[in-house]
Design a protein around this motif. Structure first.
Motif, PDB file in Angstrom:
ATOM      1  N   LEU A  24       0.830  -1.200   0.047  1.00  0.00           N
ATOM      2  CA  LEU A  24      -0.045  -0.015   0.168  1.00  0.00           C
ATOM      3  C   LEU A  24       0.939   1.203   0.005  1.00  0.00           C
ATOM      4  N   PHE A  25       1.964   1.252   0.921  1.00  0.00           N
ATOM      5  CA  PHE A  25       2.793   2.480   0.770  1.00  0.00           C
ATOM      6  C   PHE A  25       3.446   2.460  -0.670  1.00  0.00           C
ATOM      7  N   ALA A  26       3.954   1.670  -1.296  1.00  0.00           N
ATOM      8  CA  ALA A  26       4.432   1.786  -2.506  1.00  0.00           C
ATOM      9  C   ALA A  26       3.492   2.357  -3.594  1.00  0.00           C
ATOM     10  N   ALA A  27       2.070   1.774  -3.342  1.00  0.00           N
ATOM     11  CA  ALA A  27       0.960   2.504  -4.385  1.00  0.00           C
ATOM     12  C   ALA A  27       0.773   3.800  -4.185  1.00  0.00           C
ATOM     13  N   GLN A  28       0.783   4.100  -2.893  1.00  0.00           N
ATOM     14  CA  GLN A  28       0.670   5.604  -2.526  1.00  0.00           C
ATOM     15  C   GLN A  28       1.750   6.345  -3.225  1.00  0.00           C
ATOM     16  N   MET A  29       2.876   6.036  -2.963  1.00  0.00           N
ATOM     17  CA  MET A  29       3.902   6.741  -3.577  1.00  0.00           C
ATOM     18  C   MET A  29       4.007   7.034  -5.293  1.00  0.00           C
ATOM     19  N   VAL A  30       3.478   5.757  -5.781  1.00  0.00           N
ATOM     20  CA  VAL A  30       3.248   5.810  -7.093  1.00  0.00           C
ATOM     21  C   VAL A  30       2.161   6.829  -7.593  1.00  0.00           C
ATOM     22  N   ALA A  31       0.981   6.679  -6.775  1.00  0.00           N
ATOM     23  CA  ALA A  31       0.014   7.253  -7.160  1.00  0.00           C
ATOM     24  C   ALA A  31       0.038   9.104  -6.844  1.00  0.00           C
ATOM     25  N   LEU A  32       1.080   9.331  -5.800  1.00  0.00           N
ATOM     26  CA  LEU A  32       1.470  10.453  -5.493  1.00  0.00           C
ATOM     27  C   LEU A  32       2.452  11.282  -6.687  1.00  0.00           C
ATOM     28  N   ALA A  33       3.270  10.275  -7.108  1.00  0.00           N
ATOM     29  CA  ALA A  33       4.250  10.775  -8.142  1.00  0.00           C
ATOM     30  C   ALA A  33       3.388  10.997  -9.699  1.00  0.00           C
ATOM     31  N   LEU A  34       2.246  10.125  -9.829  1.00  0.00           N
ATOM     32  CA  LEU A  34       1.323  10.461 -10.936  1.00  0.00           C
ATOM     33  C   LEU A  34       0.525  11.613 -10.660  1.00  0.00           C
TER      34      LEU A  34
END
Length: 63
Positions: A24-34
């Motif tokens: 979930l943390f990795a998905a959140q970082m990707v979502a923020l980056a996008l």
């Protein structure tokens, strides 16, 4: 020393929870980056809800 079945079950659940938090943390970082703030916000809410659920479970278990 051998672990009891209860300790083994708790260890497996702990490992699964840590892995889920990392995913979930990795998905959140990707979502923020996008730039997807909605997805990032939903993941944050999942983290907060999970924290309350785990805290409640610990209190009921007497830990």
């Amino acid at each position: 020393m051998e672990r009891t079945p209860e300790e083994q079950r708790r260890r497996r659940i702990g490992i699964i929870l840590v892995a889920a938090a990392l995913v979930l943390f990795a998905a959140q970082m990707v979502a923020l980056a996008l730039g997807s703030l909605e997805v990032s916000g939903l993941i944050f809410l999942v983290f907060v809800a999970g924290w309350f659920v785990l805290r409640s479970h610990q209190r009921r278990a007497g830990g």
